[in-house]
Every structure is written in C-alpha cells, then in structure tokens.
Scaffold this active site. Structure first.
Site, PDB file in Angstrom:
ATOM      1  N   VAL A  53      27.029  23.971 -20.193  1.00 22.32           N
ATOM      2  CA  VAL A  53      27.315  23.496 -21.542  1.00 22.32           C
ATOM      3  C   VAL A  53      25.979  23.306 -22.265  1.00 22.32           C
ATOM      4  O   VAL A  53      25.079  22.648 -21.739  1.00 22.32           O
ATOM      5  CB  VAL A  53      28.080  22.153 -21.470  1.00 22.32           C
ATOM      6  CG1 VAL A  53      28.216  21.528 -22.843  1.00 22.32           C
ATOM      7  CG2 VAL A  53      29.458  22.358 -20.833  1.00 22.32           C
ATOM      8  N   CYS A  54      25.847  23.884 -23.440  1.00 24.75           N
ATOM      9  CA  CYS A  54      24.588  23.773 -24.194  1.00 24.75           C
ATOM     10  C   CYS A  54      24.326  22.334 -24.603  1.00 24.75           C
ATOM     11  O   CYS A  54      25.174  21.686 -25.212  1.00 24.75           O
ATOM     12  CB  CYS A  54      24.632  24.646 -25.436  1.00 24.75           C
ATOM     13  SG  CYS A  54      23.273  24.294 -26.571  1.00 24.75           S
ATOM     14  N   VAL A  55      23.121  21.839 -24.289  1.00 25.24           N
ATOM     15  CA  VAL A  55      22.811  20.431 -24.540  1.00 25.24           C
ATOM     16  C   VAL A  55      22.830  20.075 -26.027  1.00 25.24           C
ATOM     17  O   VAL A  55      23.409  19.055 -26.423  1.00 25.24           O
ATOM     18  CB  VAL A  55      21.479  20.014 -23.866  1.00 25.24           C
ATOM     19  CG1 VAL A  55      20.299  20.814 -24.397  1.00 25.24           C
ATOM     20  CG2 VAL A  55      21.230  18.524 -24.039  1.00 25.24           C
TER      21      VAL A  55
END
Lengths: 98, 130, 120
Positions: free
Chosen positions: B77-79
């Site tokens: 999941v992209c931060v």
C-alpha cells in the site's frame, strides 16, 4: 502492445483514443469496455472496421455478468481470466486506457 | 514470467480491484510469479481490515489477505496515498500520533519506489483502475 | 540498476480527480530511480499543462510548478497529442512547460517502444 479498455464506448472516448493511437495490435475489452463488443451497439460498425488491423478480445466473465454472454459480435474472441493472463504474457507491454 | 499489478481504485465502488484479484489468481494458476501487487490512489482502501460487507457479498479485503497468505503475495500500500486516506499500520500510527490502526493482514505500507521497482523487476506490469 | 523505459500516459484533467497529482509523484520517484522516464499527454490530460492554474478558490494544492521542476529531475521528454490540444482550443503557447507536440499516431509509436506503461 496489448491495449486494455475498460470503458463503454458510448460513455467515454477511451476506446476511440486507443484506436487512434495505434496502427494495430490487440485490444482486450474488460469491465464496462465489453459493451463495445456487443451486437447492435452504436460502436459496433467502428469496431468491425478495424478488425483487419486489430485483434479484439472481450472478457467472458464481464460479458456474462452484464447479460451479454450470448450477444457478442462476430470477430471478437471471448477469453476468461486465464486467457487474459496469456494475452499479457504474449505482448511485451500492455497499456490500460483508463 | 514475473508479473506485477497496480490497483488504482478501492473496493466495491469500481470493479478494478475485483478484476485485479481474478487476474492475479489466474496468473498464479498459470504458473506465473507475482512479484508485487501495488495499491495506489483510492486503491489503498483495499487494505483496511475494518471492511464489513454484507454476508452475501464478497469480502474484497479478506480475499486479498487470504491469497497473500496462501501464495506469499507481496501486497504493498503506497504510504503517501495511505496517509491521505487514513490507512494506518502500527509504525504509521506512532509516527503520526494516530490512536488506531487498520491495515489488513498480508498488506504492508511502503513508498512509491516499490512501484517503480516492480516495473524494473517484472516482465510485465498490468494496471487496473478507473 | 537496470534502466527501463517508463512512459506515464496522462489522459485525465487536473483537480477534478487526484490522478494527475499522484501520477506526478510517481514520475518524480521514477526519475529518482534513474529510469528513462517520459510523459505523454492526450485527451483531457493536456489540461494538466495549461498555464495559469490558480487553485486558491477551491482550496486545493496547485501543482503546475511541479511540471516546471521536472527538468531538474532530468525528465525532459514530454509529448503532447496535437489533436487533443486542437480539440480543446489550445496550442503549445498555452502550456506551462516546453513540450513536443506530435500526432496521436506518433505517440502511439513511442508507446510501442516502452518497457513499462503506467496510466492512472
């Protein structure tokens, strides 16, 4: 290049953009993109006209879900998810026309 | 063949996450190696374990978690996108002073570099979105 | 590290949705990884480059300046579809950065040469 189109051609210009940018190759219609491959839709003639230069595929589960599994226009090859995977493997790159 | 997948939309509103899931499962069944599934934009919402769909509907989040466990998938999941949308693991909760976490099992939060790396390391990158 | 040809295909307008902004964030990371990065703009994506964004009234962070900063990251290959510009009453003079205007078919050809195509 494998072109993946997921929009209805009656709602968005996505499929048209894809056709204009390419001189040939393969198009896989998924999600709402599958409406382009149905008999009697207003885009049918356009898709027919490019069948000499493009190989057109449509995702069966998406056609079935929308009640069009038995109304696919001639010249379109229906594939399942495994067929989707094989198409991705066959072409060096894929472009999702979102 | 080594394949990575990018998911740009969240669960339920758009079919993108369903399509991506079925694609990944079919690719695994075909003997391909899934290097990474990267969740970006609203796609990060696929990673909240607080999802509770009606019992007669699929659980998009649990389905990913389960497949990750079974097939050792790397679900990232992209931060930056996750911070915007409130998807939080313990590290992020501590760093940003949040009182809860919601990241589902099998997912991890990391940077966009993971997406570029997936593009570099994989033979194919398939994008699912709106 | 392996260098691959990454093309970012932008077909969506800015501000109405977040795709343009978050796409730009990936572009910068791609450049930081020293990849061969290029950007294509077609359809409503050309609106991203229209100069003179003023987002004060909608209270959203404007990102026009980021396009100008791409050069600092050695991202200089910006391709814009001529037909899309024309269809929107725009010319290259209306854009906030120098670009290469070309036909849609020419962009399609460039797409064929890529290793990775990213669209958002």
């Amino acid at each position: 290049m494998l072109n993946i189109v997921n929009k209805s051609p009656l709602d968005r210009n996505t499929l048209q953009s894809c056709l204009d940018a390419n001189t040939g190759g393969a198009i896989l219609l998924i999600e709402d993109g599958v409406f382009a491959a149905t008999r009697g839709n207003a885009f049918e003639a356009k898709l027919k006209a490019v069948q000499g230069t493009f190989k057109v595929y449509a995702l069966g589960p998406d056609l079935d879900a929308r009640g069009f599994g038995d109304r696919v226009m001639d010249g379109v090859t229906v594939v399942d998810y495994a067929g989707f995977v094989d198409l991705v493997a066959e072409f060096k790159t894929c472009q999702s026309w979102l | 063949m080594r394949i990575s997948v990018l998911v740009n939309e969240g669960p339920y509103t758009h079919e993108a996450s369903d399509s991506a899931f079925h694609f990944v499962r079919a690719a695994l069944a075909r003997g391909h190696d899934i290097f990474r599934v990267f969740f970006y934009h609203d796609g990060v919402n696929n990673g909240t374990r607080l999802t509770t769909p009606p019992q007669d509907d699929r659980n998009v989040v649990n389905r990913w978690s389960k497949l990750a466990q079974e097939s050792e998938l790397d679900l990232v999941v992209c931060v930056a996108a996750a911070q915007r949308r409130g998807i939080v693991d313990e590290g992020e909760a501590k760093r940003n002073g949040k009182d809860a976490t919601n990241l589902a099992p099998g997912f991890r939060i990391s940077g966009l570099g993971q997406l570029i790396e997936a593009g570099i390391q994989s033979d194919r990158l398939v994008v699912f979105g709106d | 590290m392996t260098t691959k040809k990454f093309m970012f295909v932008n077909r969506k307008a800015p501000y109405g949705t977040i795709y343009a902004l978050e796409s730009l964030e990936v572009v910068l990371i791609g450049a930081a990884f020293e990849q061969d990065v290029s950007l294509a703009f077609m359809d409503d994506g050309v609106y991203q480059l229209k100069k003179g964004h003023n987002t004060k009234g909608i209270d959203v962070k404007g990102f026009e300046r980021t396009y100008g900063a791409l050069e600092d990251y050695d991202v200089t290959k910006l391709y814009v579809d001529e037909e899309s510009l024309k269809a929107r009453g725009l010319t290259a003079d209306d854009l906030c950065v120098p670009v290469e205007v070309m036909s849609r078919a020419a962009i399609g050809k460039l797409m064929e040469e890529q290793d990775v195509l990213l669209s958002f």
